[in-house]
Enzyme design. Structure first.
Site, PDB file in Angstrom:
ATOM      1  N   PRO A  50      13.421  11.367  27.882  1.00  0.00           N
ATOM      2  CA  PRO A  50      12.693  10.615  28.914  1.00  0.00           C
ATOM      3  C   PRO A  50      13.608   9.566  29.525  1.00  0.00           C
ATOM      4  CG  PRO A  50      12.025   9.912  26.716  1.00  0.00           C
ATOM      5  CD  PRO A  50      12.908  11.111  26.532  1.00  0.00           C
ATOM      6  N   ASP A  51      13.440   9.296  30.802  1.00  0.00           N
ATOM      7  CA  ASP A  51      14.205   8.225  31.439  1.00  0.00           C
ATOM      8  C   ASP A  51      13.429   6.921  31.257  1.00  0.00           C
ATOM      9  OD1 ASP A  51      15.368   6.369  33.266  1.00  0.00           O
ATOM     10  OD2 ASP A  51      16.375   8.068  34.233  1.00  0.00           O
ATOM     11  N   ILE A  52      13.921   6.084  30.358  1.00  0.00           N
ATOM     12  CA  ILE A  52      13.198   4.861  29.976  1.00  0.00           C
ATOM     13  C   ILE A  52      13.079   3.924  31.175  1.00  0.00           C
ATOM     14  CG2 ILE A  52      13.222   2.869  28.407  1.00  0.00           C
ATOM     15  CD1 ILE A  52      15.078   4.751  26.592  1.00  0.00           C
ATOM     16  N   ASP A 108      21.310  11.598  27.429  1.00  0.00           N
ATOM     17  CA  ASP A 108      20.541  12.347  28.431  1.00  0.00           C
ATOM     18  C   ASP A 108      19.724  13.470  27.794  1.00  0.00           C
ATOM     19  OD1 ASP A 108      21.313  10.909  30.707  1.00  0.00           O
ATOM     20  OD2 ASP A 108      23.283  11.867  30.650  1.00  0.00           O
ATOM     21  N   LYS A 163      21.915   5.805  42.572  1.00  0.00           N
ATOM     22  CA  LYS A 163      21.171   5.659  41.314  1.00  0.00           C
ATOM     23  C   LYS A 163      20.091   4.586  41.430  1.00  0.00           C
ATOM     24  CE  LYS A 163      23.179   7.005  37.723  1.00  0.00           C
ATOM     25  NZ  LYS A 163      24.196   7.132  36.686  1.00  0.00           N
ATOM     26  N   LYS A 196      16.310   5.535  40.539  1.00  0.00           N
ATOM     27  CA  LYS A 196      15.605   4.895  39.416  1.00  0.00           C
ATOM     28  C   LYS A 196      14.453   4.024  39.907  1.00  0.00           C
ATOM     29  CE  LYS A 196      18.605   6.148  36.138  1.00  0.00           C
ATOM     30  NZ  LYS A 196      18.348   6.720  34.835  1.00  0.00           N
ATOM     31  N   LYS A 230      19.318  19.710   6.028  1.00  0.00           N
ATOM     32  CA  LYS A 230      20.695  19.826   6.497  1.00  0.00           C
ATOM     33  C   LYS A 230      21.041  21.293   6.797  1.00  0.00           C
ATOM     34  CE  LYS A 230      25.412  18.996   5.148  1.00  0.00           C
ATOM     35  NZ  LYS A 230      26.345  18.772   4.067  1.00  0.00           N
ATOM     36  N   ASN A 272      26.980   8.280  21.487  1.00  0.00           N
ATOM     37  CA  ASN A 272      28.090   8.039  22.416  1.00  0.00           C
ATOM     38  C   ASN A 272      28.815   6.753  22.030  1.00  0.00           C
ATOM     39  OD1 ASN A 272      26.881   5.710  23.908  1.00  0.00           O
ATOM     40  ND2 ASN A 272      25.347   7.264  24.427  1.00  0.00           N
TER      41      ASN A 272
END
Ligand code: C5P
Length: 412
Positions: free
Chosen positions: A318-320, A290, A354, A358, A300, A221
């Protein structure tokens, strides 16, 4: 953004080829808002002229303790009392040996000896810190006499700024070069920041993650890493030991920060979990992907000319932050976790939700498109008491504010 507004620095030059870097340093200090008074030893005048330093500092340079310009004929007293700091750059081996013995046979050493110290100031007077940027040949640097002198200078209250390593003017390679002017500037700025996080270990994640599709392609991103790097710098300026876990970005590492480069969210989780084990503060600033391709191809993926496109399946990363915020140390109050929320609309409601999701005490809301790649940003700080808007400002300024907000909240 200028970080040295209102600071008056006496820049002392002693004899060494690194005097050429002091010219640039003088300009850099002034660009940051400082005023600079240059004092030079006779040795320094062999390498660079007072004319150069006068033009750059816009003040006449002092070179002699007998300078009759001062009405009381005491430039060593007057110059040192006005200063917010004395910075010796370059500091030669000989000059450091002189300082160590309290010798005072020229203006600069005399002024250093006469500076008000923390343990000696009287009445309302302020102490004048002494910052030293050594510069010398590698043999001179590694000599036990020099190393002994450095230790004693630190014990006597001087603040040593370290040296660089590499190719030296004498043709040899090793330690002892004076730090570059940009590095010295960063050190001087850091020196003046309040030490709100002294003794704390801070871990910061920054930048995007890169999720491989095959060995040459991946999904990432537009996060530049600038915000996270600014936070790492601000935390180090505040006296913390800082570990910066960075996704693939092109931002220079702040001085004094330990950087761990990672690629994927899974790599970042491993580095984050490990580093957080002995940290006091964890700040998740990274824009973690995500999802990642479910099965990255080992080779390749080839276009076969048939017009057929590859099918990509994804799995959730995974959500760190949530993982670390759930750890025993965070639950026991030994690790303070801070999250970020990059939203595109309804910032307050999304950031509040959020923060709860979290499980973190503090969440920083910002608008994604107005922060990615920019040099400034605006914050909405959300904690259990509510939301607080922090106006648009350069990222380093916001980072310092965030550090102060965290320092005020931690009860570790
Ligand atoms: O869920 P969302 O990505 O909006 O959450 C943003 C916050 O969570 C940021 O602090 C980000 O660094 C962190 N995060 C994380 N691991 C993920 C996703 C987000 O640590 N997989």
């Amino acid at each position: 953004m200028q970080s040295l507004i209102g600071k008056h620095i006496v820049l002392g030059l002693t004899g060494g080829i690194a005097c050429y870097k002091a010219a640039e340093l003088c300009r850099a200090l002034i660009k940051e808002g400082a005023t600079v008074q240059v004092v030079m030893t006779e040795g320094a005048e062999q390498f660079i002229t007072p004319v150069t330093m006068q033009a750059l500092s816009t003040r006449t340079v002092y070179t002699s303790q007998w300078d009759a310009r001062e009405e009381n004929n005491m430039p060593h007293i007057n110059l040192s009392r006005e200063a917010d700091a004395i910075l010796i750059a370059p500091a030669s081996a000989d000059f450091m040996a002189k300082l160590l013995h309290g010798r005072a046979d020229d203006l600069l050493s005399l002024m250093c000896l006469a500076r008000p110290r923390e343990d000696s100031v009287q009445g309302g007077a302020k102490p004048v810190p002494l910052l030293i940027a050594p510069a010398m040949n590698r043999e001179m640097w590694s000599h036990p006499a020099t190393q002994r002198n450095l230790q004693q200078l630190a014990t006597d209250g001087a603040h040593l700024l370290g040296v660089g390593s590499g190719f030296q003017a004498c043709g040899e390679t090793g330690d002892g070069r004076m730090l570059e002017s940009a590095e010295l500037l960063e050190e001087v700025i850091a020196f003046f920041q309040p030490k709100l996080l002294a003794g704390k270990h801070v871990v910061v994640t920054a930048g995007p993650t890169y999720e491989a599709i095959d060995p040459v392609r991946g999904i990432t991103n537009l996060s530049s890493g600038k915000m996270g790097f600014a936070i790492a710098r601000a935390a180090r300026e505040a006296g913390a030991e800082v570990t910066l876990i960075a996704g693939p970005v092109h931002v220079p590492t702040p001085r004094g920060v330990t950087r761990i480069d990672v690629k994927s969210a899974q790599n970042m989780l491993v580095a984050g979990t490990e580093s957080a084990q002995n940290a006091h503060i964890f700040i998740a600033c990274a824009a973690v992907a995500d999802w990642r391709p479910a099965n990255a191809a080992e080779q390749k993926i080839k276009k076969d000319g048939s017009g057929k496109t590859p099918e990509l399946a994804f799995v959730e990363n995974p959500d760190i932050l949530a993982t670390i915020a759930k750890s025993g140390r965070a639950k026991k109050g030994e690790l303070y976790c801070v999250g970020f929320a990059a939203e595109s609309e309804d910032l307050e409601a999304n950031a509040k939700a959020k923060r709860i999701r979290k499980g973190v005490p503090l969440l920083v809301g910002n608008i994604g498109p107005s922060t990615f790649g920019q040099d400034d940003n605006a914050f909405l700080l959300v904690d259990e008491k509510g939301a607080k808007q922090i106006e648009r400002a350069p990222k380093l300024q916001l980072a310092r504010l965030l550090v102060a907000e965290i320092a005020a909240r931690i009860q570790l």
